[in-house]
Each structure stands twice: as C-alpha cells, then as structure tokens.
Design an enzyme around this catalytic site. Structure first.
Site, PDB file in Angstrom:
ATOM      1  N   GLY A  10       0.698  -1.162  -0.067  1.00 33.79           N
ATOM      2  CA  GLY A  10      -0.047   0.023  -0.194  1.00 33.79           C
ATOM      3  C   GLY A  10       0.998   1.146  -0.049  1.00 33.79           C
ATOM      4  N   THR A 124       5.131   1.775   6.666  1.00 33.49           N
ATOM      5  CA  THR A 124       3.607   1.313   6.740  1.00 33.49           C
ATOM      6  C   THR A 124       2.942   2.440   7.573  1.00 33.49           C
ATOM      7  OG1 THR A 124       1.865  -0.347   7.605  1.00 33.49           O
ATOM      8  CG2 THR A 124       4.211  -0.554   8.328  1.00 33.49           C
ATOM      9  N   ILE A 125       1.737   2.657   7.320  1.00 34.89           N
ATOM     10  CA  ILE A 125       0.850   3.692   8.197  1.00 34.89           C
ATOM     11  C   ILE A 125       0.493   2.660   9.466  1.00 34.89           C
ATOM     12  CG2 ILE A 125       0.176   5.031   6.215  1.00 34.89           C
ATOM     13  CD1 ILE A 125      -2.883   3.809   6.556  1.00 34.89           C
ATOM     14  N   ASP A 126       0.614   1.465   9.414  1.00 33.88           N
ATOM     15  CA  ASP A 126       0.071   0.625  10.297  1.00 33.88           C
ATOM     16  C   ASP A 126       1.115   0.485  11.559  1.00 33.88           C
ATOM     17  OD1 ASP A 126      -1.967  -0.034   8.455  1.00 33.88           O
ATOM     18  OD2 ASP A 126      -1.112  -1.948   8.078  1.00 33.88           O
ATOM     19  N   MET A 168      -7.799   2.761   9.894  1.00 34.38           N
ATOM     20  CA  MET A 168      -6.841   1.671   9.280  1.00 34.38           C
ATOM     21  C   MET A 168      -6.196   1.066  10.298  1.00 34.38           C
ATOM     22  SD  MET A 168      -6.179   2.449   5.531  1.00 34.38           S
ATOM     23  CE  MET A 168      -7.290   1.794   4.094  1.00 34.38           C
ATOM     24  N   GLY A 169      -5.441   0.133  10.003  1.00 36.76           N
ATOM     25  CA  GLY A 169      -4.288  -0.675  10.725  1.00 36.76           C
ATOM     26  C   GLY A 169      -4.009  -2.047  10.735  1.00 36.76           C
ATOM     27  N   ARG A 265     -23.783   7.830  14.410  1.00 36.14           N
ATOM     28  CA  ARG A 265     -23.216   7.604  12.921  1.00 36.14           C
ATOM     29  C   ARG A 265     -22.030   7.117  12.790  1.00 36.14           C
ATOM     30  NH1 ARG A 265     -26.818  11.493  10.136  1.00 36.14           N
ATOM     31  NH2 ARG A 265     -28.657  11.203  10.982  1.00 36.14           N
ATOM     32  N   GLN A 273      -6.295   8.448   4.854  1.00 35.33           N
ATOM     33  CA  GLN A 273      -5.130   8.309   5.989  1.00 35.33           C
ATOM     34  C   GLN A 273      -4.054   8.088   5.292  1.00 35.33           C
ATOM     35  OE1 GLN A 273      -6.746   5.629   9.528  1.00 35.33           O
ATOM     36  NE2 GLN A 273      -7.995   5.263   7.649  1.00 35.33           N
ATOM     37  N   ARG A 274      -3.711   7.385   4.114  1.00 38.30           N
ATOM     38  CA  ARG A 274      -2.544   7.183   3.499  1.00 38.30           C
ATOM     39  C   ARG A 274      -2.385   8.217   2.444  1.00 38.30           C
ATOM     40  NH1 ARG A 274      -3.627   0.988   1.637  1.00 38.30           N
ATOM     41  NH2 ARG A 274      -3.023   1.885  -0.227  1.00 38.30           N
TER      42      ARG A 274
END
Ligand code: F6P
Length: 341
Positions: A10, A124-126, A168-169, A265, A273-274
C-alpha cells in the site's frame, strides 16, 4: 554499483522522501540508481528507469510514490524467485533497496537468503513492523485521523450523537490508539483487545448518565467482537493472502443505536489516512531511513533493514523485522483505557 529501488504494498506518505534520499546519497557515493516500477511487479517484468538528481527533485513533500506500487508477491509468480534473481542480473543491477511493509520485506528477506543483495526500508501507516520503533507514514496517518476526530467532535456535540470513527491499521491498533487518545475518544476498540458490545454500550450509558450528550468511539478496522470473527466487507484476498478489512464501524454504530437508543453515525476514514503530504516528522524519518539504506548498500551490508531505535537509525536483520507483528502492548492500552466512558 547500479542500485535498484522499489516501493511495494500500500502507498504511504514519505515513500518519495525515501526514494529521493537513496538517489541523492548513492549518487554522491559514486553509484547509479534505477527505479523499478510497481514494486515486485516491475522486477518480474523488467520495468525500470534510471533515477537522476533531476528526476527526484521536488518530490520530498509529495504523497504516494513516483515509482508506483503493487501487491505482487514474487513467491506467487511462476518461477518467481529464479526470475527475480535472473531479471536483476539482466537489468544490470548489482543491489536492491526494497521499501515496504511486512509483505514486501518478507519477500526481500527470502530473496536475500537465495543470494540477492538487498536492503530494506520499513514503510507502513500501520506501524506494525517489528524491530523498528516507528515506520514512516504512521505519524501522517495518525495526524489525519486525529484531525478527523476533532472535526467529528463538533458534529457529535452539536447534534447530541454518538459518532463512530473507523480507522485503518489492519491487525494492529496503533493508529486507533494514538488518534483515539489524541482526539479524546471516549472508547477505543483495537484488534489486540476483543470487545463486548454490551460493555461498550454500558460505558456510553455511564458517560451520558454523567450529563454528557455525545460520545466518540474510535474503532480500528481489525477490531473484533469477543465471540465473533473479523467483520469483512469482502472475502477477496490479495496475493499475500490478506482479506480486505473495513466496515466494522457501520456495524458497531447500528448496534449502539439499537441497544442504547442514542442517535449514532459512522465515518470510515479509509484511504484518506494514506493520502496527501507526509508530516515533517515522516519526511525526516523517511530521509534518514533512505540515507541509511544507501550507506548499507555502499558498505555491502546486505540482508539488513534501516530501523529507528530511540533517537538513532540503526541496521537490523531483515529476518527480525518480519514474521512477528508489533502490536499494542497492555501498558499502552491501560493508559488509553483510563479515559474510556
Ligand atoms: O497496510 C496499510 C493499509 O492501509 C492497511 O491499514 C489497510 O488494511 C490496507 O492497507 C488496505 O489496503 P488496500 O489499499 O489494498 O485496500
């Protein structure tokens, strides 16, 4: 040397900053650099281009990757490993810098054992890669998610609603726990701590019982109910065997409204986020990783990954970085939990 560089998996804010650093440092050390397009796909197809100081000018602040990316897994391709090694030779490349997460670096680690001269950079954003304190891209994702929670707060407050924000994650709760804490979420649900929806509703009722008329629930896409399994939007898997996550926020919102009667909601932040420019922190971290990777190649120190330990950039074995995910520990979670409800 002729050094190849690729970005896999990603996309992630800071990839271009790493590419720029690898190119600038390697050229300064007397080498040539070639960009391999679309991750491991480009190595399979011998799709590459020379990168000069000019071609990496003006990309430091840009999100995405000028090289493109893919989720191609060399080990799922016909004769993938042999082709990867042969193709690198045919392309006239002596070494490779692979910029990626668990999957891309997992392939790099295996190829190294089979003789390929490779160095890794943790992306990685994770933030779930072992052997480094932080991956680049994570800080940007956390800041985007925190800003989103801040904005959602105003609607929650104005309309007396429970707002569920899904971040995400994958199988790690780092983005959720950081953005949830920074954004003052009232409950944070992460994959490391399976949740009971009834307990979630009780916490919300307690909070509203204290006179609060709104709440924010921050949920990681991989969070799972105690008794159930992952909630999937699709059963489709990528070539590394990962299911596509996403959608649990909507399910939780429906349950909360049904069980508490509070208007609820959901907002799924997804790829926002990316996207976009990396934060200053990520630009600096990515640049330091890129320079370290270029140094490792120059020194012939292959099979390593640039990593952050405290304030220092060090080299770790690629093998130590992959295989085991770095997940949220109890101590961190307990601090966040202090503010639940
Ligand atoms: O690993 C980064 C990540 O953004 C995860 O947080 C998310 O689950 C996944 O990639 C989404 O992948 P894709 O862009 O292929 O849908």
């Amino acid at each position: 040397m002729k050094i190849g560089v690729l970005t896999g998996g990603g996309d992630c804010p800071g990839l271009n900053a790493v590419i720029r650093a690898v190119v600038r440092k390697s050229i300064a050390s007397g080498h040539q650099v070639y960009g391999i397009k679309k991750g491991w796909r480009g190595l399979m197809d011998k799709d590459f281009v020379e990168l000069t100081i000019d071609s990496v000018s003006g990309i430091l602040h840009r999100g995405g990757t000028i090289l493109g990316s893919s989720r191609t897994n060399v080990y799922k391709e016909k004769d993938g490993e042999a082709r990867a090694i042969q193709n690198l030779k045919d392309m006239g490349l002596d070494a490779l810098v692979a910029i990626g997460g668990e999957d891309t670096l997992g392939v790099a680690a295996k190829l190294f054992k089979s003789g390929l001269k490779v160095v890794g950079v943790p992306k990685t954003i994770d933030n779930d890669l072992n052997a480094t304190d932080y991956t680049f891209g994570f800080d940007t994702a956390v800041n985007v998610a925190t800003e989103a929670i801040d904005r959602i707060h105003t609607t929650a407050e104005s309309h007396n609603r429970v707002m569920v924000v899904e971040v995400m994650g994958r199988h790690a709760g780092w983005i959720a726990i950081h953005s949830g804490m920074a954004g003052g979420a009232d409950i944070i649900l992460i994959p490391e701590k399976p949740f009971d929806i009834e307990e979630v509703c009780d916490l919300l009722k307690q909070r509203h019982g204290r006179g609060k008329s709104f709440s924010i629930v921050c949920v990681a896409e991989g969070a799972t109910p105690k008794e159930g399994s992952l909630v999937l939007q699709s059963l489709e898997k990528d070539s590394f065997g990962h299911v596509m996550l996403g959608g649990i926020g909507n399910i939780i919102a429906e349950e909360i409204e049904k069980r508490t009667g509070y208007e609820t909601r959901a907002t799924v932040l997804g790829h926002i986020q990316r996207g976009g420019s990396p934060t200053a922190y990520d630009r600096v971290l990515a640049t330091r990783f890129g320079v370290k990777a270029a140094e490792l190649v120059h020194d012939g120190n292959f099979g390593k990954m640039a990593a952050l330990k405290g304030e220092k950039i060090i080299a770790v074995n690629l093998d130590d970085a992959v295989g085991v995910l770095k997940t949220v520990d109890d101590e961190f979670y307990e601090v966040a939990q202090t503010f639940f409800g």
